[in-house]
Design a protein around this motif. Structure first.
Motif, PDB file in Angstrom:
ATOM      1  N   VAL A 184       8.036   6.143 -15.531  1.00 62.95           N
ATOM      2  CA  VAL A 184       7.801   4.825 -14.928  1.00 62.95           C
ATOM      3  C   VAL A 184       6.956   4.942 -13.660  1.00 62.95           C
ATOM      4  O   VAL A 184       6.012   4.170 -13.444  1.00 62.95           O
ATOM      5  N   SER A 185       7.282   5.919 -12.815  1.00 62.06           N
ATOM      6  CA  SER A 185       6.531   6.091 -11.565  1.00 62.06           C
ATOM      7  C   SER A 185       5.091   6.504 -11.844  1.00 62.06           C
ATOM      8  O   SER A 185       4.162   6.039 -11.173  1.00 62.06           O
ATOM      9  N   VAL A 198       9.793   2.107  -5.239  1.00 65.72           N
ATOM     10  CA  VAL A 198      10.942   3.004  -5.382  1.00 65.72           C
ATOM     11  C   VAL A 198      10.990   3.486  -6.829  1.00 65.72           C
ATOM     12  O   VAL A 198      10.586   2.774  -7.741  1.00 65.72           O
ATOM     13  N   GLY A 199      11.482   4.689  -7.017  1.00 64.91           N
ATOM     14  CA  GLY A 199      11.532   5.214  -8.372  1.00 64.91           C
ATOM     15  C   GLY A 199      12.500   4.459  -9.263  1.00 64.91           C
ATOM     16  O   GLY A 199      12.293   4.315 -10.457  1.00 64.91           O
ATOM     17  N   CYS A 239      14.902  -3.345 -15.139  1.00 64.42           N
ATOM     18  CA  CYS A 239      15.162  -3.589 -13.714  1.00 64.42           C
ATOM     19  C   CYS A 239      14.551  -2.490 -12.856  1.00 64.42           C
ATOM     20  O   CYS A 239      13.923  -2.763 -11.821  1.00 64.42           O
ATOM     21  N   ALA A 240      14.736  -1.242 -13.287  1.00 64.87           N
ATOM     22  CA  ALA A 240      14.178  -0.119 -12.537  1.00 64.87           C
ATOM     23  C   ALA A 240      12.655  -0.193 -12.504  1.00 64.87           C
ATOM     24  O   ALA A 240      12.030   0.077 -11.475  1.00 64.87           O
ATOM     25  N   GLY A 241      12.039  -0.574 -13.621  1.00 63.08           N
ATOM     26  CA  GLY A 241      10.593  -0.675 -13.682  1.00 63.08           C
ATOM     27  C   GLY A 241      10.050  -1.758 -12.773  1.00 63.08           C
ATOM     28  O   GLY A 241       9.048  -1.549 -12.072  1.00 63.08           O
ATOM     29  N   PHE A 242      10.691  -2.925 -12.764  1.00 63.33           N
ATOM     30  CA  PHE A 242      10.225  -4.029 -11.916  1.00 63.33           C
ATOM     31  C   PHE A 242      10.311  -3.658 -10.442  1.00 63.33           C
ATOM     32  O   PHE A 242       9.355  -3.874  -9.678  1.00 63.33           O
ATOM     33  N   LEU A 243      11.443  -3.096 -10.029  1.00 60.56           N
ATOM     34  CA  LEU A 243      11.608  -2.704  -8.628  1.00 60.56           C
ATOM     35  C   LEU A 243      10.690  -1.536  -8.269  1.00 60.56           C
ATOM     36  O   LEU A 243      10.256  -1.417  -7.122  1.00 60.56           O
ATOM     37  N   SER A 244      10.405  -0.683  -9.250  1.00 62.66           N
ATOM     38  CA  SER A 244       9.479   0.420  -9.022  1.00 62.66           C
ATOM     39  C   SER A 244       8.106  -0.111  -8.630  1.00 62.66           C
ATOM     40  O   SER A 244       7.480   0.345  -7.673  1.00 62.66           O
ATOM     41  N   GLY A 245       7.621  -1.106  -9.359  1.00 63.10           N
ATOM     42  CA  GLY A 245       6.338  -1.697  -9.041  1.00 63.10           C
ATOM     43  C   GLY A 245       6.365  -2.550  -7.795  1.00 63.10           C
ATOM     44  O   GLY A 245       5.420  -2.550  -7.007  1.00 63.10           O
ATOM     45  N   LEU A 246       7.454  -3.268  -7.592  1.00 64.09           N
ATOM     46  CA  LEU A 246       7.553  -4.204  -6.469  1.00 64.09           C
ATOM     47  C   LEU A 246       7.679  -3.498  -5.126  1.00 64.09           C
ATOM     48  O   LEU A 246       6.999  -3.843  -4.156  1.00 64.09           O
ATOM     49  N   LEU A 247       8.563  -2.482  -5.060  1.00 64.32           N
ATOM     50  CA  LEU A 247       8.892  -1.858  -3.781  1.00 64.32           C
ATOM     51  C   LEU A 247       8.449  -0.405  -3.674  1.00 64.32           C
ATOM     52  O   LEU A 247       8.612   0.214  -2.616  1.00 64.32           O
ATOM     53  N   GLU A 279       0.820  -1.210   0.000  1.00 67.50           N
ATOM     54  CA  GLU A 279       0.000   0.000   0.000  1.00 67.50           C
ATOM     55  C   GLU A 279       0.856   1.264   0.000  1.00 67.50           C
ATOM     56  O   GLU A 279       0.476   2.278  -0.595  1.00 67.50           O
ATOM     57  N   ALA A 280       2.011   1.214   0.670  1.00 68.47           N
ATOM     58  CA  ALA A 280       2.892   2.383   0.732  1.00 68.47           C
ATOM     59  C   ALA A 280       3.576   2.654  -0.608  1.00 68.47           C
ATOM     60  O   ALA A 280       3.802   3.815  -0.972  1.00 68.47           O
ATOM     61  N   GLY A 281       3.885   1.591  -1.352  1.00 69.27           N
ATOM     62  CA  GLY A 281       4.590   1.737  -2.624  1.00 69.27           C
ATOM     63  C   GLY A 281       3.899   2.635  -3.622  1.00 69.27           C
ATOM     64  O   GLY A 281       4.514   3.583  -4.150  1.00 69.27           O
ATOM     65  N   PRO A 282       2.614   2.397  -3.930  1.00 68.33           N
ATOM     66  CA  PRO A 282       1.924   3.268  -4.895  1.00 68.33           C
ATOM     67  C   PRO A 282       1.868   4.727  -4.461  1.00 68.33           C
ATOM     68  O   PRO A 282       1.934   5.632  -5.301  1.00 68.33           O
ATOM     69  N   ILE A 283       1.744   4.983  -3.144  1.00 69.50           N
ATOM     70  CA  ILE A 283       1.729   6.368  -2.654  1.00 69.50           C
ATOM     71  C   ILE A 283       3.080   7.025  -2.919  1.00 69.50           C
ATOM     72  O   ILE A 283       3.151   8.180  -3.369  1.00 69.50           O
ATOM     73  N   ALA A 284       4.151   6.287  -2.644  1.00 70.07           N
ATOM     74  CA  ALA A 284       5.495   6.810  -2.899  1.00 70.07           C
ATOM     75  C   ALA A 284       5.695   7.091  -4.385  1.00 70.07           C
ATOM     76  O   ALA A 284       6.298   8.102  -4.761  1.00 70.07           O
ATOM     77  N   LEU A 285       5.184   6.208  -5.243  1.00 70.35           N
ATOM     78  CA  LEU A 285       5.337   6.395  -6.689  1.00 70.35           C
ATOM     79  C   LEU A 285       4.653   7.674  -7.165  1.00 70.35           C
ATOM     80  O   LEU A 285       5.155   8.365  -8.052  1.00 70.35           O
TER      81      LEU A 285
END
Length: 269
Positions: free
Chosen positions: A203-204, A171-172, A161-169, A43-49
């Motif tokens: 990406v974000s 992070v930008g 790699c950046a895109g996968f981690l962006s969605g997973l965690l 839930e925190a990930g999408p807010i950060a994005l």
């Protein structure tokens, strides 16, 4: 009512860090949201994005205006980031929270250690030895990158790699894109930062849009947090001119390391 005051305050804090340390400062968005609102990473990930998308978008526009943003490279990397970002979101919604916290802690430890070493090198006036020419080189006669298969392959891998981690965690992905551009291109640092912001913004924003469409983005927190981060970013840019960059990076890296230890402690309590 708690969200109305706490979310923008956290956003301003994160924005100031981003302004002082670069896009990588946004990596602390997720752990601070986890601690402040007692929410899982999913839930925190999408807010950060959403906050990263807004702040990085403004930074990218500034870079485009100053003609240092390599927009073709940014869009190329962002395409593969957008393809992998939904996969990361899908995994995040199904993975247990404790392993996700441990994974995020590992990422924080890696980023903080790398940043601390780089700050020490900047203070000492030493730079890493470049062994061979990068696959993506700038044609100085026309001011554009020379596109080759190794160049495209390298940028594609970094963007994915950046895109996968962006969605997973949540992070930008700046901690992947900036070192990748340093390694795979001979662009000056100002162009690397601007190009990285361009990739992060696209990406974000894509990740935040998918989260909104699937109903996992809490707008009551995301909107004030994102606006606060933008205000903080502008404040950080003003402070940046008055404070030593390497020293700030050292302090930030130590703080990030302590946050990682706190997340690990949270997993086992």
């Amino acid at each position: 009512m708690e969200h109305f005051f706490l979310a923008p305050a956290l956003g301003i804090f994160i924005g100031v860090l981003m302004g002082l340390t670069g896009a990588g400062g946004g990596i602390l968005s997720v752990p601070l949201l986890v601690f402040a609102f007692h929410m899982p990473i999913s839930e925190a990930g999408p807010i950060a994005l959403s906050a990263i998308a807004l702040s990085a978008g403004v930074g990218a526009l500034i870079g485009l205006k100053e003609k240092v943003l390599r927009y073709k490279a940014a869009m190329f990397m962002a395409v593969f980031g957008l393809i992998l970002s939904p996969l990361g979101l899908w995994v995040a919604q199904r993975a247990p929270n404790t392993p996700m916290l441990l994974m995020f802690s590992a990422v924080l430890i890696y980023v903080s250690t790398r940043m601390f070493i780089q700050a020490m090198q900047m203070i000492a006036g030493t730079t890493p030895f470049l062994r061979k020419p990068p696959p993506c080189q700038l044609d100085m006669s026309i001011g554009k990158l020379i596109w080759t298969v190794p160049c495209a392959r390298s940028l594609m891998f970094a963007g994915a790699c950046a895109g996968f981690l962006s969605g997973l965690l949540g992070v930008g992905g700046g901690f992947i894109i900036v070192p990748s551009l340093k390694k795979f291109t001979d662009l000056p640092m100002k162009a690397i930062v601007a190009t990285s912001l361009g990739v992060l913004a696209i990406v974000s924003a894509g990740g935040a849009f998918v989260s909104l469409a699937t109903g996992i983005l809490d707008l009551s927190i995301a909107l004030p947090f994102a606006i606060g981060s933008l205000v903080g970013l502008l404040i950080g840019k003003v402070l940046e001119k008055k404070i030593s960059g390497p020293r700030i990076q050292q302090i930030f890296s130590i703080f990030t390391f302590l946050v990682a230890l706190s997340l690990i402690y949270k997993c086992f309590t």
